[in-house]
Design an enzyme around this catalytic site. Structure first.
Site, PDB file in Angstrom:
ATOM      1  N   GLY A 199      42.164  38.185   7.915  1.00  0.00           N
ATOM      2  CA  GLY A 199      41.387  36.418   8.709  1.00  0.00           C
ATOM      3  C   GLY A 199      42.102  36.064   7.593  1.00  0.00           C
ATOM      4  N   ARG A 200      41.695  35.711   6.414  1.00  0.00           N
ATOM      5  CA  ARG A 200      41.718  34.661   5.417  1.00  0.00           C
ATOM      6  C   ARG A 200      43.561  35.279   4.820  1.00  0.00           C
ATOM      7  NH1 ARG A 200      38.183  37.818   3.524  1.00  0.00           N
ATOM      8  NH2 ARG A 200      37.759  39.748   1.959  1.00  0.00           N
ATOM      9  N   HIS A 248      38.174   8.832  -8.894  1.00  0.00           N
ATOM     10  CA  HIS A 248      37.290   8.147  -8.628  1.00  0.00           C
ATOM     11  C   HIS A 248      35.404   8.434  -8.395  1.00  0.00           C
ATOM     12  CE1 HIS A 248      39.294   4.553  -9.435  1.00  0.00           C
ATOM     13  NE2 HIS A 248      40.367   5.060  -9.338  1.00  0.00           N
TER      14      HIS A 248
END
Length: 565
Positions: A267-268, A384
């Protein structure tokens, strides 16, 4: 039995970790002015600088020796030739075959798989061109304007990431939407903006049995029929990427619109297959083939380059140095292109689902760390947010900085600021801001940053389909190399299957047998039951497993064409 941690090379690396523990990366540059040239390399449109990693020449040589003494050469050859290397599922691993542009046959169980791969490519080409040109129309004769991909995991993350990364190449008259979360609010939000007459749904599920995907698919089909009318042609608006043609046809998808792939596609690793159909629809089939071309170029580099010049191997070995010898728990992925904002999530699945293992290929527990926790976000935002911890905190976190060099027309000043910020951060992580080093009685400034933080910089000449394909293949092979050295199976995911199995058991036994679960689960199930009038699961909850629409189940009626091929 071979034990990795007792090998001579492993023990030598442990000794080198102690020997170099007080080294500073910046001092390596002082000692060797050629360090950048020695520790950078190019493959096609990708450039890697790993000179800011805490590896001396001696450490790097010993890491390469670790690879030499592993089964990497053999396992790499086995993967590319179609041998069974997914040992727990008894399957070959052939995502590389999906982007193979060579002319040689590739035999699996005595059969050449390349003709079937090429046939599916042709099917993707014909369909994507029909939709993009307006030749393909919905039930009302109107062209498709929106494409909704319904999948989860690899059936969502890969195409979702690629379509967003290559947004500037998208067809100007097509919108793309990705639904993965089983939370109904996700699909409802998407559907609320769409016209059923001009919407195409792609149901992406390898087995056509994934609970989350099928629940969303049935919700989409119910919405389609309720808004388009019961006689509207489901087959003109729903297609599938699946290995299970029969189940897709039972859903109402025409046989010719089931885009198959194969059990040996994980799948990946599936964005190169028909799971990548949304990519072809978005950027065109030629762009999709360029994506494959870039991955193929990286495949050939991985196959042929010596380890000391092999980009995936070097990245993998540096990662092993961090994880197994420097006690790193995590790996940060920090793209500085906004278009790559989905990349950390994609690489998170690729790495953590592949190498998050605690047993070796023989089923024996390992006594060393395997895959890292992968995380990150775009760099400008990260500066940030979490960069404070990375600069001054107590965690040891290696970083991969990723950016493209070519700016978009009209925003060159933005891109220059983007790149200079990235280079500044990589420099700051290495140099720090120590105002005293403790020598001769001096005390380090408590507000300074210690530096000596490791990072690599990956630059793409330009964010194109080809370079994106090479980038993804680079990380695929890096994960594979680490899995081989750790002697684990990078291609199964039993932890994922466990959760799916228990979810099915809870759904089936929520009323009468919840006492079979632990006290916490019983208590929580009681709260869940209290929010459904029936005291149990809602009437449509099992629609995906039954292959029926929830409204049909309640009424006992079938709508025309729903269960017909």
């Amino acid at each position: 039995m071979f034990q990795l941690t007792r090998s001579v090379t492993w023990q030598a690396l442990k000794g080198l970790q102690q020997k170099t523990a007080d080294d500073r990366i910046r001092d390596y540059f002082v000692a060797d002015p050629q360090r950048f040239e020695k520790m950078s390399l190019r493959v096609g449109g990708l450039f890697l600088d790993y000179s800011k990693q805490p590896v001396s020449d001696e450490v790097l040589a010993k890491l390469i020796e670790l690879a030499d003494h592993s089964a990497l050469v053999q396992r790499r050859a086995q993967m590319f030739s179609g041998d069974i290397i997914n040992v727990t599922e008894n399957r070959p691993v052939l995502h590389t075959a999906l982007r193979n542009l060579g002319e040689k046959p590739l035999m699996v169980d005595g059969q050449d798989v390349m003709p079937e791969i090429q046939r599916t490519r042709e099917q993707i080409r014909a369909f994507s061109e029909a939709v993009r040109s307006g030749e393909w129309t919905g039930y009302s004769g109107q062209r498709i304007k929106d494409v909704v991909n319904i999948g989860i995991g690899g059936s969502d993350l890969g195409p979702n990431m690629a379509c967003r990364a290559l947004l500037k190449h998208r067809h100007p008259e097509l919108g793309f939407h990705f639904v993965s979360n089983v939370d109904g609010a996700h699909i409802q939000k998407v559907l609320s903006r769409l016209n059923p007459a001009t919407t195409l749904f792609i149901v992406s599920t390898k087995t056509f049995s994934t609970q989350e995907t099928l629940l969303n698919a049935h919700t989409a089909r119910r919405w389609f029929l309720e808004n388009a009318g019961p006689d509207a042609d489901v087959g003109a608006h729903f297609i599938a990427a699946s290995t299970n043609k029969a189940a897709a046809m039972a859903f109402g998808i025409r046989e010719e619109n089931v885009f198959e792939f194969w059990a040996w596609v994980g799948g990946r690793y599936s964005m190169w297959s028909s799971i990548g159909l949304p990519i072809a629809l978005s950027i065109g089939f030629e762009g999709f083939m360029e994506l494959l071309e870039g991955a193929y170029e990286m495949d050939q580099h991985f196959l042929t380059a010596p380890f000391e010049e092999n980009m995936p191997v070097l990245m993998a070995l540096i990662g092993i140095w961090h994880i197994n010898f420097q006690d790193a728990e995590t790996q940060a992925i920090v793209p500085y292109d906004q278009a790559l904002h989905q990349l950390p999530a994609f690489l998170q699945q690729l790495d953590m689902e592949s190498n998050g293992k605690s047993v070796d290929i023989f089923g024996n527990p390992v006594d060393y760390k395997t895959g890292p926790i992968v995380w990150g976000q775009t760099g400008s935002n990260g500066q940030h947010a979490f960069f404070q911890l990375l600069h001054q905190g107590t965690r040891y976190v290696p970083l991969d900085f990723i950016a493209s060099l070519k700016p978009e027309p009209g925003v060159e000043d933005h891109h220059f600021a983007l790149l200079t910020n990235m280079l500044a951060q990589a420099n700051a992580f290495m140099e720090g801001s120590l105002k005293g080093d403790g020598a001769s009685g001096s005390q380090p400034d408590p507000y300074s940053c210690p530096g000596n933080r490791p990072s690599s910089v990956l630059l793409l000449d330009e964010l194109t389909p080809k370079n994106l394909g090479a980038l993804i293949a680079l990380y695929e092979h890096k994960v594979f190399v680490q899995g081989v050295i750790w002697n684990i199976n990078s291609f199964d995911q039993w932890g994922v299957q466990l959760g799916k199995r228990i979810a099915g058991e809870i759904s089936e036994r929520i009323d009468a047998h919840s006492q079979d679960f632990d006290g916490s689960t019983q208590g929580l199930l009681g709260l869940v039951r209290g929010h459904f009038a029936s005291g149990g699961a809602p009437s449509g909850a099992d629609a995906p497993a039954e292959g029926e629409d929830a409204a049909e189940k309640r009424s006992g009626k079938k709508r025309k064409g729903l269960d017909e091929p």
